[in-house]
Design a protein around this motif. Structure first.
Motif: not given
Ligand code: ADP
Length: 344
Positions: A17, A43-48
């Motif tokens: 990002y 914030g570890s990247g699960k949703s991403t």
């Molecule tokens: P989790 O699901 O494990 O909480 P995410 O995948 O949501 O983790 O987020 C991983 C990292 O990417 C975090 O540091 C979050 O702040 C960042 N992040 C997530 N979505 C966005 C976005 N749309 N723009 C910028 N940073 C993002």
């Protein structure tokens, strides 16, 4: 259960990002019909990762293969195979019926639609009478169950669940868990579940993965001791347990600049009820069992243990569990040698 080929194969996935690298996965394979439990701090990247697997987000680099074929975008073919349920359900501003039937109507697959909506609602414990309700007439748990029904009705090859039970009532959580398992049993659906509910993941997953700072670790054999790391007074790497840096610490071996994560194999950790000096274990940290279950494959008891701000999975024999009186809630001492911690 027949596991023929991989549902997914991910290779060389990096996602940024802006400047911020949030995923770095060299390779990940997920067999068809398997259940993969994914855990890791916020914030570890699960949703991403799940969005990339759902083709809702294109990784900055890398390849995603679905059912043996490289896919790039959410094409109609992919859309009919993979579906993602997020923590906060997205519902159309329409009736429950319209929400659940939506995917079938898009596919123009409307044979017996009333009956299929009824079955899908029943699979998440909702009576058919719910179909008439509007989207704003539902509790949070009911809305999540409607969103789940809207996915199950499609009988997808893959169901990706992102914290599906984190913000719902206990009854809804139980029904969503049950419906997820039924999807695998009834049509061999592949499930990938990201959750903080470790007892659930341990119970239902064939494979458990943990993700830290965008990197994946198998919790099958190893535990990650998560960053940040500090230096002791003698310039030795340590991991403080607790953010105030006054309590217990884990001693770690020296590391090279390129090495980022400390990992300890499960079998290197020994459990006792009390500390003991002069036994060669320079790490002796206090933990508490939060859940236990029997692993069918090995016949071992697997326990999830909290040690201040991180969680470890450990296996032991039934005899050991009996002799030490190990039960959820029990405090114990985890012993391991700093030299047996590996840097990756
Ligand atoms: P989790 O699901 O494990 O909480 P995410 O995948 O949501 O983790 O987020 C991983 C990292 O990417 C975090 O540091 C979050 O702040 C960042 N992040 C997530 N979505 C966005 C976005 N749309 N723009 C910028 N940073 C993002």
């Amino acid at each position: 259960m027949k596991m023929t080929q991989d549902s997914y194969r991910l290779s060389h996935i990096r996602h940024y990002y802006g400047e911020n690298k949030v995923l770095d996965i060299e390779t990940l394979q997920i067999p068809q019909g398997s259940i993969t439990g994914l855990s890791g701090p916020n914030g570890s990247g699960k949703s991403t990762l799940l969005k990339i697997m759902a083709f809702a987000l294109k990784p900055t680099q890398g390849e995603v293969w679905l059912n043996g074929r490289q896919e790039f975008i959410l094409s109609p073919r992919v859309r009919s195979r993979v579906t993602l349920l997020t923590q906060k359900p997205y519902l159309l501003k329409r009736s429950v019926f319209d929400n659940v039937a939506y995917g079938l109507k898009i596919r123009k697959d409307i044979k017996n639609i009333n009956n299929r909506v009824k079955q899908a609602l029943e699979s998440v414990g909702l009576a058919y009478g719910f179909a008439r309700r509007q989207w704003h007439e539902l509790s949070g748990g009911e809305a999540q169950r409607v969103a789940m029904a809207a996915r199950l009705i499609l009988k997808p090859d893959v169901l990706l669940l992102d914290e599906p039970v984190a913000s719902v009532d206990t009854k809804s959580a139980g029904l969503i868990r049950k419906a997820s398992l039924a999807a695998r049993k009834d049509w061999g659906c592949t499930l990938v579940i990201a959750s903080h509910d470790l007892p659930w993941l341990n119970e239902c997953s064939d494979t458990r993965l943990s993700i830290t700072n965008g990197q994946i670790f198998s919790t099958g054999r190893e535990n990650i001791i998560p960053p940040p790391y500090d230096l002791s007074h003698e310039d030795w790497p340590v991991k403080w347990l607790g953010s105030d840096k006054t309590g217990e610490q884990i001693r770690l071996p020296l590391r090279k600049n390129t090495q980022k994560f400390a990992v300890i194999q499960k079998e290197k950790i020994c459990i006792r009820l009390e500390r003991k000096s002069d036994n060669g274990y320079d790490n002796q940290i206090t933990g508490k069992i939060i859940s236990m279950h029997m692993e069918k494959r090995s016949g071992q008891i697997m326990a999830t243990i909290h040690a201040k701000d991180f969680t470890m999975d450990i296996g032991f024999s039934l005899a050991q569990a009996r002799s030490l009186g190990l039960l959820p809630g029990k405090k114990l001492i985890l012993m391991f040698r700093s030299q047996e911690v590996e840097w990756r």
